[in-house]
Design an enzyme around this catalytic site. Structure first.
Site, mmCIF file in Angstrom:
data_model
loop_
_atom_site.group_PDB
_atom_site.id
_atom_site.type_symbol
_atom_site.label_atom_id
_atom_site.label_comp_id
_atom_site.label_asym_id
_atom_site.label_seq_id
_atom_site.Cartn_x
_atom_site.Cartn_y
_atom_site.Cartn_z
ATOM 1 N N GLY A 1 0.822 -1.204 0.000
ATOM 2 C CA GLY A 1 0.000 0.000 0.000
ATOM 3 C C GLY A 1 0.858 1.257 0.000
ATOM 4 O O GLY A 1 2.044 1.221 0.349
ATOM 5 N N CYS A 2 0.265 2.370 -0.392
ATOM 6 C CA CYS A 2 1.030 3.616 -0.537
ATOM 7 C C CYS A 2 1.480 4.180 0.815
ATOM 8 O O CYS A 2 2.668 4.473 1.017
ATOM 9 C CB CYS A 2 0.225 4.635 -1.325
ATOM 10 S SG CYS A 2 -1.451 4.938 -0.720
ATOM 11 N N PHE A 3 0.557 4.334 1.772
ATOM 12 C CA PHE A 3 0.944 4.777 3.106
ATOM 13 C C PHE A 3 1.949 3.795 3.704
ATOM 14 O O PHE A 3 2.941 4.197 4.320
ATOM 15 C CB PHE A 3 -0.280 4.866 4.024
ATOM 16 C CG PHE A 3 -0.867 6.239 4.169
ATOM 17 C CD1 PHE A 3 -0.062 7.351 4.339
ATOM 18 C CD2 PHE A 3 -2.249 6.420 4.170
ATOM 19 C CE1 PHE A 3 -0.612 8.620 4.491
ATOM 20 C CE2 PHE A 3 -2.812 7.685 4.325
ATOM 21 C CZ PHE A 3 -1.984 8.791 4.481
#
Length: 325
Positions: free
Chosen positions: A134-136
């Protein structure tokens, strides 16, 4: 040349992926699957591709492509793979959260490897199935991975991170609507964000023990793309020792860059880079980390994984121009 297919071609991450693959010297983009846009030119949805390609979206799938990218909404990759069978030689890179956690990595005889190259490069090279982080989770892990490897994450970890509007996906919502987002700032899912699971698992694996508690405050920023994370925890050591821990851990990471200057998002937006800076305040270490949520946080990292899986140079097709100004 390998043939690549994209499923779920209308979203932001797919748009970035199309752009990278069209310019990748080792890849032929075989199809971009989207039932709602079948027959339309790619640039009818991704307007920045005007002049770059005459390819159209399709509702047909080539089940013999060498690599398949799933750019579907969370939960939809599982159902898609249950209803569609691909060649035994097709490598799959999933950009959703369906297979990221240890409990979900086994699916119908397929074992998905968590695709964070800076931690699992050798596993990725040998794998046929990748769960793209995921990006976060990517941005935050880069601030903490070296400390976990050095077994320094025994205390509470405080994280404040802000993402741009593209992090919410292409479908409009109340909190991505321009009049609401513009000149605004908000907190969402405090302490409960879905990326905490994958962050915790990777850190615990590196530290070979449970890490301190993660207190994560995610924010929505009034900009389109990028993530900026500020992370701090107690650290028994000098700033020089901390810098050596980080420099040593990322010595072979071509996209992670340490700097003594303050980090800003324009250093990384439109690139596959992560920029990191650290400072010491009393007995706390503060780490700043910044990435582009659509590239190093999604499509760029997916292509980085593809490069490793097929034996290409890790940076192939990812020499991207940042905004800078």
């Amino acid at each position: 040349m390998i043939k690549a297919g994209i499923v779920g071609g209308a979203g932001y991450t797919a748009g970035e992926l199309i752009r990278i693959l069209l310019n990748h010297p080792q890849v032929e983009l075989d199809f971009v699957y989207s039932t709602s846009n079948a027959g339309n030119k790619l640039y009818a949805v991704h307007a920045d591709l005007l002049g770059d390609t005459e390819q159209s979206f399709t509702s047909a799938i080539n089940k013999d492509v060498e690599v398949l990218f799933l750019c579907l909404g969370h939960g939809n990759s599982t159902s898609f793979l249950q209803n569609n069978t691909f060649s035994d030689r097709t490598k799959i890179i999933d950009l959703s959260n369906d297979f990221r956690l240890n409990a979900d990595m086994l699916f119908e005889g397929k074992k998905f490897v968590y695709g964070l190259p800076e931690v699992r490069r050798e596993e990725i090279k040998k794998s046929n199935f990748i769960a793209n982080p995921g990006c976060f989770a990517t941005c935050i892990q880069f601030a903490l991975l070296p400390l976990a490897k050095a077994k320094k994450l025994q205390r509470d970890i405080h994280i404040n991170a802000t993402t741009g509007a593209t992090g919410a996906g292409v479908s409009p919502s109340g909190t991505s609507h321009f009049p609401w987002r513009d000149n605004n700032f908000s907190v969402y899912k405090p302490f409960t964000h879905q990326h905490l699971g994958e962050i915790g698992e990777t850190l615990a694996e590196l530290q070979e023990a449970q890490v301190g508690e993660l207190f994560f405050i995610p924010n929505r920023g009034n900009f389109s793309r990028g993530i900026f994370a500020s992370v701090y925890t107690k650290f028994d050591g000098t700033i020089e020792e901390a810098r050596e821990i980080f420099a040593s851990f990322y010595a072979d990471a071509p996209f992670v860059h340490l700097t003594d200057a303050p980090v800003n998002m324009k250093q990384v937006v439109n690139t596959n880079k992560c920029a990191i800076s650290i400072l010491k305040h009393g007995d706390h270490l503060l780490v700043y980390s910044a990435i582009d949520n659509l590239l190093k946080g999604a499509s760029g990292q997916a292509v980085q994984n593809m490069n490793l899986m097929f034996g290409f140079a890790e940076t192939e097709g990812l020499h991207l121009k940042g905004t800078g100004f």
